[in-house]
Scaffold this motif. Structure first.
Motif, short mmCIF file in Angstrom:
data_model
loop_
_atom_site.label_atom_id
_atom_site.label_comp_id
_atom_site.label_asym_id
_atom_site.label_seq_id
_atom_site.Cartn_x
_atom_site.Cartn_y
_atom_site.Cartn_z
N LEU A 42 0.84 -1.23 0.08
CA LEU A 42 -0.04 -0.03 0.01
C LEU A 42 0.82 1.27 0.09
O LEU A 42 0.56 2.23 -0.72
CB LEU A 42 -0.87 0.09 0.89
CG LEU A 42 -2.08 -1.06 1.37
CD1 LEU A 42 -2.61 -0.96 2.62
CD2 LEU A 42 -2.95 -1.04 0.02
N PHE A 43 1.97 1.19 0.75
CA PHE A 43 2.74 2.42 0.81
C PHE A 43 3.55 2.64 -0.38
O PHE A 43 3.69 3.74 -0.91
CB PHE A 43 3.79 2.36 2.16
CG PHE A 43 3.21 2.50 3.49
CD1 PHE A 43 2.22 3.45 3.66
CD2 PHE A 43 3.31 1.39 4.55
CE1 PHE A 43 1.72 3.59 4.96
CE2 PHE A 43 2.70 1.73 5.58
CZ PHE A 43 2.01 2.52 5.91
N GLY A 46 1.23 4.01 -3.00
CA GLY A 46 1.22 5.56 -2.68
C GLY A 46 2.43 6.38 -3.02
O GLY A 46 2.24 7.37 -3.62
N ALA A 49 2.31 6.70 -6.77
CA ALA A 49 1.45 7.68 -7.11
C ALA A 49 1.92 9.09 -7.13
O ALA A 49 1.79 9.88 -8.13
CB ALA A 49 0.05 7.38 -6.37
N LEU A 50 2.73 9.14 -6.03
CA LEU A 50 3.19 10.54 -5.79
C LEU A 50 4.34 10.84 -6.80
O LEU A 50 4.52 12.01 -7.46
CB LEU A 50 3.88 10.69 -4.20
CG LEU A 50 2.83 10.91 -3.25
CD1 LEU A 50 3.71 10.83 -1.84
CD2 LEU A 50 2.14 12.29 -3.61
#
Length: 162
Positions: A42-43, A46, A49-50
């Motif tokens: 999950l991290f 993210g 995505a960033l």
């Protein structure tokens, strides 16, 4: 120092200042490592995505030249692990949430960024095929210290954080 039952050093300049002079080797469970991996997925999502948003903006600002940085995205999981495990926390965010850290088993010292990146690379290579993943996990089930195959190759251990 000889009468110190805690094993903690009480002077600056001595090896292990603020840390036990002998590593209290407490193995990490394979279940905790698995949950930490799921959290790290999950991290990493993210983080990717960033990076995608940042690279897109850089590409727009540089009239498309910055979009060549999209080649870095497949390695975002390795970058995430190298930065977090090789940093002061000695663990990815998922490992921290599960109370784990990566150390050298002989001394309990921190892992450098390059070794942490190679550790992540070997892990992702191992989970990419069933046979390599099975052999990697077999090491963990067969050994009493629960070190996986890629841990043994690099001389690292995942232990419970104090």
């Amino acid at each position: 120092m000889l009468d110190n039952p805690t094993g903690y050093s009480d002077r600056l300049g001595t090896p292990g200042y603020g840390l036990p002079t002998r590593l209290p080797y407490v193995r990490a469970s394979l279940g905790a490592r698995f949950v930490a991996y799921l959290l790290d997925i999950l991290f990493i999502f993210g983080f990717t995505a960033l990076l995608t948003v940042a690279i897109t903006l850089i590409g727009v600002i540089t009239f498309g030249l910055g979009w060549t940085l999209f080649a870095v995205l497949p390695a975002s999981g390795i970058l995430y692990s190298a930065i977090t495990v090789g940093g002061a926390g000695q663990a990815t965010w998922g490992m921290r949430m599960m109370g784990l850290r990566v150390v050298t088993p002989e001394t309990g010292t921190r892992v450098d960024v390059i070794t942490a990146g190679v550790h992540a690379l070997l892990f992702y290579v191992a989970i990419s095929t069933f046979l390599l993943w099975f052999v990697d996990m077999l090491f963990g089930f067969m050994r009493s210290d629960r070190r996986l195959g890629h841990d043994l190759l690099l001389g690292l251990a995942v232990v419970r954080a104090p």
